[in-house]
Design a protein around this motif. Structure first.
Motif, PDB file in Angstrom:
ATOM      1  N   ARG A  52     -20.452  27.838 -38.946  1.00 21.45           N
ATOM      2  CA  ARG A  52     -19.698  27.790 -37.687  1.00 21.45           C
ATOM      3  C   ARG A  52     -19.326  29.189 -37.201  1.00 21.45           C
ATOM      4  NH1 ARG A  52     -15.033  23.760 -37.414  1.00 21.45           N
ATOM      5  NH2 ARG A  52     -15.431  24.105 -35.201  1.00 21.45           N
ATOM      6  N   VAL A  53     -19.018  30.101 -38.124  1.00 18.60           N
ATOM      7  CA  VAL A  53     -18.732  31.491 -37.743  1.00 18.60           C
ATOM      8  C   VAL A  53     -19.993  32.135 -37.194  1.00 18.60           C
ATOM      9  CG1 VAL A  53     -18.156  33.785 -38.650  1.00 18.60           C
ATOM     10  CG2 VAL A  53     -16.775  31.814 -39.313  1.00 18.60           C
ATOM     11  N   LYS A  54     -21.116  31.902 -37.841  1.00 19.13           N
ATOM     12  CA  LYS A  54     -22.389  32.469 -37.392  1.00 19.13           C
ATOM     13  C   LYS A  54     -22.737  31.994 -35.984  1.00 19.13           C
ATOM     14  CE  LYS A  54     -27.210  32.924 -38.638  1.00 19.13           C
ATOM     15  NZ  LYS A  54     -28.278  32.524 -39.546  1.00 19.13           N
ATOM     16  N   ARG A  55     -22.402  30.742 -35.672  1.00 21.79           N
ATOM     17  CA  ARG A  55     -22.669  30.187 -34.335  1.00 21.79           C
ATOM     18  C   ARG A  55     -21.589  30.563 -33.323  1.00 21.79           C
ATOM     19  NH1 ARG A  55     -24.140  24.035 -36.198  1.00 21.79           N
ATOM     20  NH2 ARG A  55     -26.196  24.487 -37.048  1.00 21.79           N
ATOM     21  N   ASP A  56     -20.613  31.345 -33.731  1.00 17.04           N
ATOM     22  CA  ASP A  56     -19.475  31.750 -32.893  1.00 17.04           C
ATOM     23  C   ASP A  56     -18.633  30.576 -32.413  1.00 17.04           C
ATOM     24  OD1 ASP A  56     -19.881  34.507 -33.079  1.00 17.04           O
ATOM     25  OD2 ASP A  56     -21.335  34.490 -31.434  1.00 17.04           O
ATOM     26  N   GLU A  57     -18.549  29.538 -33.231  1.00 21.05           N
ATOM     27  CA  GLU A  57     -17.713  28.391 -32.903  1.00 21.05           C
ATOM     28  C   GLU A  57     -16.257  28.629 -33.308  1.00 21.05           C
ATOM     29  OE1 GLU A  57     -19.469  25.000 -34.764  1.00 21.05           O
ATOM     30  OE2 GLU A  57     -21.332  25.167 -33.636  1.00 21.05           O
ATOM     31  N   ILE A  58     -16.052  29.374 -34.406  1.00 13.52           N
ATOM     32  CA  ILE A  58     -14.708  29.718 -34.875  1.00 13.52           C
ATOM     33  C   ILE A  58     -14.706  31.162 -35.348  1.00 13.52           C
ATOM     34  CG2 ILE A  58     -14.044  27.362 -35.546  1.00 13.52           C
ATOM     35  CD1 ILE A  58     -14.673  28.077 -38.447  1.00 13.52           C
ATOM     36  N   GLN A  59     -13.514  31.734 -35.440  1.00  9.95           N
ATOM     37  CA  GLN A  59     -13.356  33.093 -35.947  1.00  9.95           C
ATOM     38  C   GLN A  59     -13.308  33.081 -37.475  1.00  9.95           C
ATOM     39  OE1 GLN A  59     -13.351  35.896 -34.035  1.00  9.95           O
ATOM     40  NE2 GLN A  59     -13.855  34.463 -32.382  1.00  9.95           N
ATOM     41  N   PHE A  60     -13.514  34.250 -38.075  1.00 12.14           N
ATOM     42  CA  PHE A  60     -13.525  34.367 -39.527  1.00 12.14           C
ATOM     43  C   PHE A  60     -12.194  33.933 -40.144  1.00 12.14           C
ATOM     44  CE2 PHE A  60     -12.836  36.813 -43.424  1.00 12.14           C
ATOM     45  CZ  PHE A  60     -13.919  36.383 -44.173  1.00 12.14           C
ATOM     46  N   ALA A  61     -11.084  34.342 -39.543  1.00  8.99           N
ATOM     47  CA  ALA A  61      -9.763  33.992 -40.085  1.00  8.99           C
ATOM     48  C   ALA A  61      -9.557  32.472 -40.082  1.00  8.99           C
ATOM     49  CB  ALA A  61      -8.660  34.679 -39.291  1.00  8.99           C
ATOM     50  N   GLU A  62     -10.008  31.825 -39.018  1.00  8.59           N
ATOM     51  CA  GLU A  62      -9.906  30.364 -38.946  1.00  8.59           C
ATOM     52  C   GLU A  62     -10.791  29.709 -40.009  1.00  8.59           C
ATOM     53  OE1 GLU A  62      -8.851  26.492 -37.604  1.00  8.59           O
ATOM     54  OE2 GLU A  62      -7.901  28.447 -37.419  1.00  8.59           O
ATOM     55  N   ALA A  63     -11.969  30.260 -40.236  1.00 10.83           N
ATOM     56  CA  ALA A  63     -12.865  29.731 -41.263  1.00 10.83           C
ATOM     57  C   ALA A  63     -12.223  29.850 -42.642  1.00 10.83           C
ATOM     58  CB  ALA A  63     -14.199  30.469 -41.232  1.00 10.83           C
ATOM     59  N   MET A  64     -11.571  30.972 -42.913  1.00 10.36           N
ATOM     60  CA  MET A  64     -10.896  31.156 -44.200  1.00 10.36           C
ATOM     61  C   MET A  64      -9.745  30.169 -44.364  1.00 10.36           C
ATOM     62  SD  MET A  64     -12.584  33.405 -45.804  1.00 10.36           S
ATOM     63  CE  MET A  64     -11.502  33.834 -47.122  1.00 10.36           C
ATOM     64  N   ARG A  65      -8.991  29.961 -43.316  1.00 14.00           N
ATOM     65  CA  ARG A  65      -7.858  29.031 -43.370  1.00 14.00           C
ATOM     66  C   ARG A  65      -8.349  27.606 -43.631  1.00 14.00           C
ATOM     67  NH1 ARG A  65      -5.233  25.544 -40.431  1.00 14.00           N
ATOM     68  NH2 ARG A  65      -6.472  25.779 -38.560  1.00 14.00           N
ATOM     69  N   ARG A  66      -9.375  27.214 -42.907  1.00 11.17           N
ATOM     70  CA  ARG A  66      -9.923  25.861 -43.085  1.00 11.17           C
ATOM     71  C   ARG A  66     -10.527  25.678 -44.482  1.00 11.17           C
ATOM     72  NH1 ARG A  66     -12.152  23.090 -37.915  1.00 11.17           N
ATOM     73  NH2 ARG A  66     -10.760  23.924 -36.328  1.00 11.17           N
ATOM     74  N   THR A  67     -11.198  26.704 -44.976  1.00 11.49           N
ATOM     75  CA  THR A  67     -11.795  26.631 -46.310  1.00 11.49           C
ATOM     76  C   THR A  67     -10.707  26.502 -47.372  1.00 11.49           C
ATOM     77  OG1 THR A  67     -13.719  27.911 -45.608  1.00 11.49           O
ATOM     78  CG2 THR A  67     -13.265  27.831 -47.974  1.00 11.49           C
ATOM     79  N   GLY A  68      -9.649  27.285 -47.254  1.00 12.38           N
ATOM     80  CA  GLY A  68      -8.544  27.196 -48.206  1.00 12.38           C
ATOM     81  C   GLY A  68      -7.865  25.842 -48.174  1.00 12.38           C
ATOM     82  N   ARG A  69      -7.634  25.328 -46.974  1.00 12.67           N
ATOM     83  CA  ARG A  69      -6.999  24.017 -46.833  1.00 12.67           C
ATOM     84  C   ARG A  69      -7.872  22.919 -47.448  1.00 12.67           C
ATOM     85  NH1 ARG A  69      -6.239  22.617 -41.002  1.00 12.67           N
ATOM     86  NH2 ARG A  69      -8.286  21.705 -41.230  1.00 12.67           N
ATOM     87  N   THR A  70      -9.175  23.012 -47.231  1.00 12.81           N
ATOM     88  CA  THR A  70     -10.080  22.022 -47.798  1.00 12.81           C
ATOM     89  C   THR A  70     -10.133  22.117 -49.319  1.00 12.81           C
ATOM     90  OG1 THR A  70     -11.420  22.008 -45.792  1.00 12.81           O
ATOM     91  CG2 THR A  70     -12.466  21.171 -47.790  1.00 12.81           C
ATOM     92  N   ALA A  71     -10.111  23.331 -49.856  1.00 20.79           N
ATOM     93  CA  ALA A  71     -10.114  23.501 -51.318  1.00 20.79           C
ATOM     94  C   ALA A  71      -8.870  22.885 -51.938  1.00 20.79           C
ATOM     95  CB  ALA A  71     -10.215  24.978 -51.674  1.00 20.79           C
ATOM     96  N   ILE A  72      -7.722  23.096 -51.321  1.00 16.90           N
ATOM     97  CA  ILE A  72      -6.466  22.528 -51.834  1.00 16.90           C
ATOM     98  C   ILE A  72      -6.481  21.006 -51.726  1.00 16.90           C
ATOM     99  CG2 ILE A  72      -3.980  22.368 -51.414  1.00 16.90           C
ATOM    100  CD1 ILE A  72      -4.163  25.385 -50.620  1.00 16.90           C
ATOM    101  N   ALA A  73      -6.930  20.499 -50.599  1.00 14.87           N
ATOM    102  CA  ALA A  73      -6.999  19.044 -50.422  1.00 14.87           C
ATOM    103  C   ALA A  73      -7.982  18.414 -51.412  1.00 14.87           C
ATOM    104  CB  ALA A  73      -7.409  18.709 -48.987  1.00 14.87           C
TER     105      ALA A  73
END
Length: 120
Positions: A52-73
């Motif tokens: 999604r970052v590569k496609r410019d759909e989201i920013q890197f910081a948002e990708a990191m936040r979503r990845t962390g939230r998914t890992a915790i969940a």
């Protein structure tokens, strides 16, 4: 595990290694399950969010936040699913089916809760 749990020998008064308490093993098992859940869920989320970052759909910081939230969940869902499955069956298809169903239900509930919080 290298820890020894002393158990007195009947007559000689010496100590022999014994197995650790079952509570310690259960706790270690749940922590291991949480770690595996976080790694698997986080890895899948990282791959998805990198695309999604590569496609410019989201920013890197948002990708990191979503990845962390998914890992915790994923860690939380894996622990709940593992504990539920362990209470019902020690091995086999029933255990795997229960883990899958409970894990999916927990993640579904967490996602619904996050979506409701975002809309409020």
């Amino acid at each position: 595990m290298s820890d020894l749990y002393p158990v007195s020998y009947v007559a000689a008064g010496t100590y022999l290694p014994a197995s650790p308490p079952t509570e310690a093993l259960a706790c270690e098992s749940l922590v291991s399950m949480a770690l595996v859940g976080a790694v698997v869920g986080g890895s899948a989320a990282a791959a998805h969010n990198a695309l999604r970052v590569k496609r410019d759909e989201i920013q890197f910081a948002e990708a990191m936040r979503r990845t962390g939230r998914t890992a915790i969940a994923s860690a939380a869902a894996t622990v709940v699913a593992g504990a539920a499955a362990n209470a019902v069956a020690k091995e086999g298809v029933l255990r795997l089916s229960l883990m899958f169903g409970v894990g999916a239900a927990v993640l579904y509930g967490m996602n619904r809760w996050v979506e409701e919080e975002a809309h409020d």
